[in-house]
Design a protein around this motif. Structure first.
Motif, PDB file in Angstrom:
ATOM      1  N   ALA A 179       0.825  -1.208   0.000  1.00  0.00           N
ATOM      2  CA  ALA A 179       0.000   0.000   0.000  1.00  0.00           C
ATOM      3  C   ALA A 179       0.859   1.257   0.000  1.00  0.00           C
ATOM      4  CB  ALA A 179      -0.938  -0.005   1.217  1.00  0.00           C
ATOM      5  N   VAL A 180       1.989   1.207   0.747  1.00  0.00           N
ATOM      6  CA  VAL A 180       2.883   2.359   0.781  1.00  0.00           C
ATOM      7  C   VAL A 180       3.490   2.610  -0.602  1.00  0.00           C
ATOM      8  CG1 VAL A 180       5.053   3.249   1.713  1.00  0.00           C
ATOM      9  CG2 VAL A 180       3.408   2.133   3.228  1.00  0.00           C
ATOM     10  N   LEU A 181       3.946   1.553  -1.252  1.00  0.00           N
ATOM     11  CA  LEU A 181       4.536   1.717  -2.592  1.00  0.00           C
ATOM     12  C   LEU A 181       3.490   2.210  -3.589  1.00  0.00           C
ATOM     13  CD1 LEU A 181       7.002  -1.282  -3.031  1.00  0.00           C
ATOM     14  CD2 LEU A 181       7.381   0.986  -2.055  1.00  0.00           C
ATOM     15  N   ASP A 182       2.264   1.730  -3.448  1.00  0.00           N
ATOM     16  CA  ASP A 182       1.201   2.197  -4.347  1.00  0.00           C
ATOM     17  C   ASP A 182       0.949   3.689  -4.167  1.00  0.00           C
ATOM     18  OD1 ASP A 182       0.944  -0.369  -5.278  1.00  0.00           O
ATOM     19  OD2 ASP A 182      -0.871  -0.830  -4.126  1.00  0.00           O
ATOM     20  N   ILE A 183       0.951   4.139  -2.913  1.00  0.00           N
ATOM     21  CA  ILE A 183       0.728   5.567  -2.644  1.00  0.00           C
ATOM     22  C   ILE A 183       1.867   6.401  -3.224  1.00  0.00           C
ATOM     23  CG2 ILE A 183       0.647   7.292  -0.795  1.00  0.00           C
ATOM     24  CD1 ILE A 183      -0.835   5.151   0.879  1.00  0.00           C
ATOM     25  N   ILE A 184       3.109   5.928  -3.063  1.00  0.00           N
ATOM     26  CA  ILE A 184       4.263   6.650  -3.610  1.00  0.00           C
ATOM     27  C   ILE A 184       4.144   6.759  -5.129  1.00  0.00           C
ATOM     28  CG2 ILE A 184       6.749   6.514  -4.008  1.00  0.00           C
ATOM     29  CD1 ILE A 184       6.995   5.319  -1.181  1.00  0.00           C
ATOM     30  N   GLN A 185       3.849   5.644  -5.784  1.00  0.00           N
ATOM     31  CA  GLN A 185       3.763   5.664  -7.240  1.00  0.00           C
ATOM     32  C   GLN A 185       2.602   6.526  -7.731  1.00  0.00           C
ATOM     33  OE1 GLN A 185       4.467   1.122  -7.887  1.00  0.00           O
ATOM     34  NE2 GLN A 185       5.258   2.174  -9.688  1.00  0.00           N
ATOM     35  N   ALA A 186       1.492   6.511  -6.986  1.00  0.00           N
ATOM     36  CA  ALA A 186       0.340   7.317  -7.393  1.00  0.00           C
ATOM     37  C   ALA A 186       0.630   8.808  -7.292  1.00  0.00           C
ATOM     38  CB  ALA A 186      -0.868   6.961  -6.529  1.00  0.00           C
ATOM     39  N   ASN A 187       1.537   9.206  -6.409  1.00  0.00           N
ATOM     40  CA  ASN A 187       1.857  10.618  -6.216  1.00  0.00           C
ATOM     41  C   ASN A 187       3.024  11.093  -7.072  1.00  0.00           C
ATOM     42  OD1 ASN A 187       0.371  12.105  -3.773  1.00  0.00           O
ATOM     43  ND2 ASN A 187       0.480   9.916  -3.339  1.00  0.00           N
ATOM     44  N   SER A 188       3.823  10.169  -7.592  1.00  0.00           N
ATOM     45  CA  SER A 188       5.016  10.548  -8.350  1.00  0.00           C
ATOM     46  C   SER A 188       4.692  10.780  -9.816  1.00  0.00           C
ATOM     47  CB  SER A 188       6.082   9.449  -8.231  1.00  0.00           C
ATOM     48  OG  SER A 188       7.187   9.749  -9.047  1.00  0.00           O
ATOM     49  N   ARG A 189       5.286  11.791 -10.394  1.00  0.00           N
ATOM     50  CA  ARG A 189       5.159  12.026 -11.831  1.00  0.00           C
ATOM     51  C   ARG A 189       5.998  11.036 -12.629  1.00  0.00           C
ATOM     52  NH1 ARG A 189       5.215  16.876  -9.103  1.00  0.00           N
ATOM     53  NH2 ARG A 189       3.532  18.347  -9.577  1.00  0.00           N
ATOM     54  N   GLN A 190       6.899  10.341 -11.964  1.00  0.00           N
ATOM     55  CA  GLN A 190       7.715   9.309 -12.605  1.00  0.00           C
ATOM     56  C   GLN A 190       7.666   8.048 -11.736  1.00  0.00           C
ATOM     57  OE1 GLN A 190      11.420  10.613 -14.725  1.00  0.00           O
ATOM     58  NE2 GLN A 190      11.192  12.386 -13.406  1.00  0.00           N
ATOM     59  N   PRO A 191       6.523   7.375 -11.736  1.00  0.00           N
ATOM     60  CA  PRO A 191       6.319   6.266 -10.795  1.00  0.00           C
ATOM     61  C   PRO A 191       7.295   5.114 -10.966  1.00  0.00           C
ATOM     62  CG  PRO A 191       4.550   6.374 -12.432  1.00  0.00           C
ATOM     63  CD  PRO A 191       5.332   7.626 -12.568  1.00  0.00           C
ATOM     64  N   ASP A 192       7.619   4.768 -12.189  1.00  0.00           N
ATOM     65  CA  ASP A 192       8.527   3.636 -12.394  1.00  0.00           C
ATOM     66  C   ASP A 192       9.933   3.949 -11.892  1.00  0.00           C
ATOM     67  OD1 ASP A 192       6.455   2.214 -13.504  1.00  0.00           O
ATOM     68  OD2 ASP A 192       7.004   2.673 -15.582  1.00  0.00           O
ATOM     69  N   ILE A 193      10.374   5.189 -12.114  1.00  0.00           N
ATOM     70  CA  ILE A 193      11.695   5.591 -11.624  1.00  0.00           C
ATOM     71  C   ILE A 193      11.717   5.557 -10.094  1.00  0.00           C
ATOM     72  CG2 ILE A 193      13.360   7.470 -11.527  1.00  0.00           C
ATOM     73  CD1 ILE A 193      13.290   6.169 -14.235  1.00  0.00           C
ATOM     74  N   SER A 194      10.673   6.066  -9.458  1.00  0.00           N
ATOM     75  CA  SER A 194      10.609   6.069  -7.999  1.00  0.00           C
ATOM     76  C   SER A 194      10.617   4.648  -7.453  1.00  0.00           C
ATOM     77  CB  SER A 194       9.357   6.815  -7.527  1.00  0.00           C
ATOM     78  OG  SER A 194       9.408   8.171  -7.907  1.00  0.00           O
TER      79      SER A 194
END
Length: 567
Positions: A179-194
């Motif tokens: 869930a934490v990783l999903d939240i990070i990716q949902a907020n990042s403009r570059q989710p795969d890089i993050s």
């Protein structure tokens, strides 16, 4: 007022022969070196794998810095408060166990510089015994927020700067909290890089964990704990011996920022204490040019290392003689939720201020002023071939001040950077979708003296697709680096945006300034300050400067009295 002192180490008294102690202590640095190499080889973004904008470190069971790996000194120096913030939050029995990894990025709560610098922390167990901690801190290119890349000098509070990760357990007993990783990716403009940079950090620490546990298995936990405590105590002994050899007294300096604010410091050196007093400086600013107390403490640590011996140990014991005095809620000790995304410009200004205070008393160790700006350049937009959204970061090279015995160094990173590098033109072009039209030494005047300040650079990025943007926040755009003993000040830092139409605009700070195909961003960084009266520079050396393009014939005539090649 906040006073920041380094705590005393704890020591396991188990008898261990000195040869074994030496082997274990050498292994500590090898462990952090392997962590560093793993991160570099597995990271997704060029700010990490090329610039090396990250740091790793090892700590004892109490959270005291035991061994610092390569990387940015400001990152490593802030990781000890980060580990201690985890210990403070997760203090009940069973809160911390094997296989746990914690994540934090809130600067005011310990261990973090700005929100893009994400910290991962891993406890290391030998059986049921906690024997230490490992930490990794790296700049992630985007964690959301109001501005692309999360960076803007105009930010008013932390909420505008990105997603906050409040010292959370992202992996528990080896199981990732998806869930934490999903939240990070949902907020990042570059989710795969993050996502990729997250797992690179995890891999880095797991590599260190394997080596750390193997060390305990080979030599025994008591021997390892004893060697770590002895290492910290050795760092303190070396630091106190070096402190006694420094000139003692009170050393003052002032500096005026580009917007007219006066900064001041007093450094007092005695046999026992290296005191840095930054009281009386401005309160927390309404913009993002603030830094936290932990970041300011790193300035004191870095200047202490610079004058006591850069080759000495750097651990918790090394910094025990330092005392830092700062006003609460000032720009050098901002409180939550003050904006700090461009903290790096305030910290490098503060570091340069401490340098300026001590340089006249230590001419054999410290140079004139250097370009003293990270010159962080944030660019983003669609890749011209794939259309993939990009956000890239590159700090810029600049000129170092001249010394009492030699010219300054050309095109080097600031003292705050440590082991970092620029992005090669080939990587910028192939991976990041830019064209690098020019990378050369700057031809601007400034930094003349008996010994000349090092030259800054001129770097031109050509934009290859519409819909790009640039964010910057350079300092020393009005007042060049200071000279010493009659040397001239250096030049200044700035960018110029040259539109495809030919229109030009000059900027010190901008946020998401639109760019389109054919536009060129011209980065110019400052020369360092000169040392000594320019009239004392030998004529043949001036002629060589003209020949090499370091100074124009007209400027050489004006400053040095140059009348042509004496040969």
């Amino acid at each position: 007022m906040t006073q920041h002192d380094t705590p005393s180490p704890t020591r396991n008294q188990a008898p261990v022969d000195p040869i074994t102690v030496e082997i274990i202590q050498s292994s500590l640095r090898a462990i952090t070196d392997e962590m560093f190499a793993t991160m570099r080889k597995t990271a997704m973004s060029s700010i990490i794998y090329e610039v090396l904008d990250f740091g790793v470190a090892m700590f004892d069971a109490d959270g005291q810095l035991a061994s610092s790996g390569s990387g940015i000194p400001g990152f490593i120096g802030m990781l000890e408060p980060g580990v201690k913030s985890v210990r403070a939050k997760y203090h009940r029995p069973g809160d911390v166990g094997p296989g746990d990894i914690f994540m934090t990025n809130i600067p005011h709560h310990g261990g973090v510089s700005h929100m893009n610098d994400v910290v991962l922390i891993l406890p290391v167990f030998a059986g049921d015994t906690l024997i230490g901690w490992l930490a990794n801190k790296a700049h992630w290119v985007d964690l959301g927020g109001a501005f692309p890349g999360g960076i803007s000098a105009d930010a008013r509070d932390l909420y505008q700067e990105g997603l906050q990760l409040p010292c959370i357990k992202v992996i528990e007993a080896g199981q990732v909290n998806q869930a934490v990783l999903d939240i990070i990716q949902a907020n990042s403009r570059q989710p795969d890089i993050s996502k990729g940079d997250f797992w690179a950090g995890v891999a880095s620490m797991r590599a260190g964990e394997r080596r750390f546990k193997a060390l305990a298995e080979k030599y025994g936990t008591p021997a390892v704990l004893h060697a770590i405590a002895d290492y910290i105590e050795t760092g303190e002994r070396m630091a106190r011996a070096a402190l006694k050899a420094l000139p003692h007294g009170r050393f003052d300096a002032t500096e005026r920022t580009d917007d007219g604010i006066e900064l001041r410091t007093t450094i007092t050196i005695t046999d026992d204490v290296f005191e840095v007093d930054l009281r009386g400086n401005p309160p927390t600013r309404a913009d993002a040019l603030n830094c936290t107390l932990d970041a300011t403490m790193v300035n004191a640590q870095m200047i202490f290392m610079a004058i006591c011996g850069p080759d000495n140990l750097a651990n918790s014991g090394t910094f025990r003689p330092i005392r830092l005095l700062v006003d609460d809620d000032s720009m050098f000790a901002a409180r939550y939720p003050a904006a700090v995304s461009v903290y790096y410009e305030t910290t490098v200004t503060g570091f340069d201020l401490l340098w300026k205070a001590l340089a006249p008393a230590l001419p054999e160790r410290l140079t004139a002023g250097h370009y003293a700006s990270i010159c962080g350049t944030f660019l983003g937009g669609p890749h011209p071939e794939t259309g993939q959204a990009l956000g890239i970061v590159e700090p810029q090279l600049g000129g170092w001040g001249a010394a009492a015995t030699r010219d300054g160094v050309n095109a080097l990173y600031t003292g705050y950077h440590g082991d970092t590098f620029n992005v090669p033109a080939e990587v910028a072009e192939q991976r990041n979708g830019l064209m690098v039209d020019r990378l050369s030494l700057s031809e601007a005047p400034g930094g003349e003296g008996r010994h000349m300040g090092g030259r800054g650079i001129r770097l031109h990025y050509r934009i290859m697709a519409d819909g790009w943007w640039i964010t910057t926040a350079y300092v020393r755009t009005e007042n060049g680096p200071w000279g010493l003993d009659g040397g001239r000040p250096g030049s200044t830092n700035f960018i110029e945006v040259v539109r495809a139409s030919g229109e030009r605009s000059r900027h010190a700070a901008c946020t998401a300034l639109p760019l389109n195909a054919g536009d060129v961003v011209e980065v110019v960084t400052a020369h360092g300050g000169g040392y000594g009266d320019p009239a004392e520079r030998p004529a043949r050396q001036v002629a060589e400067d003209v020949k090499n393009g370091y100074v124009s014939p007209d400027r050489a005539a004006e400053v040095y009295g140059y009348r042509g090649d004496p040969a």
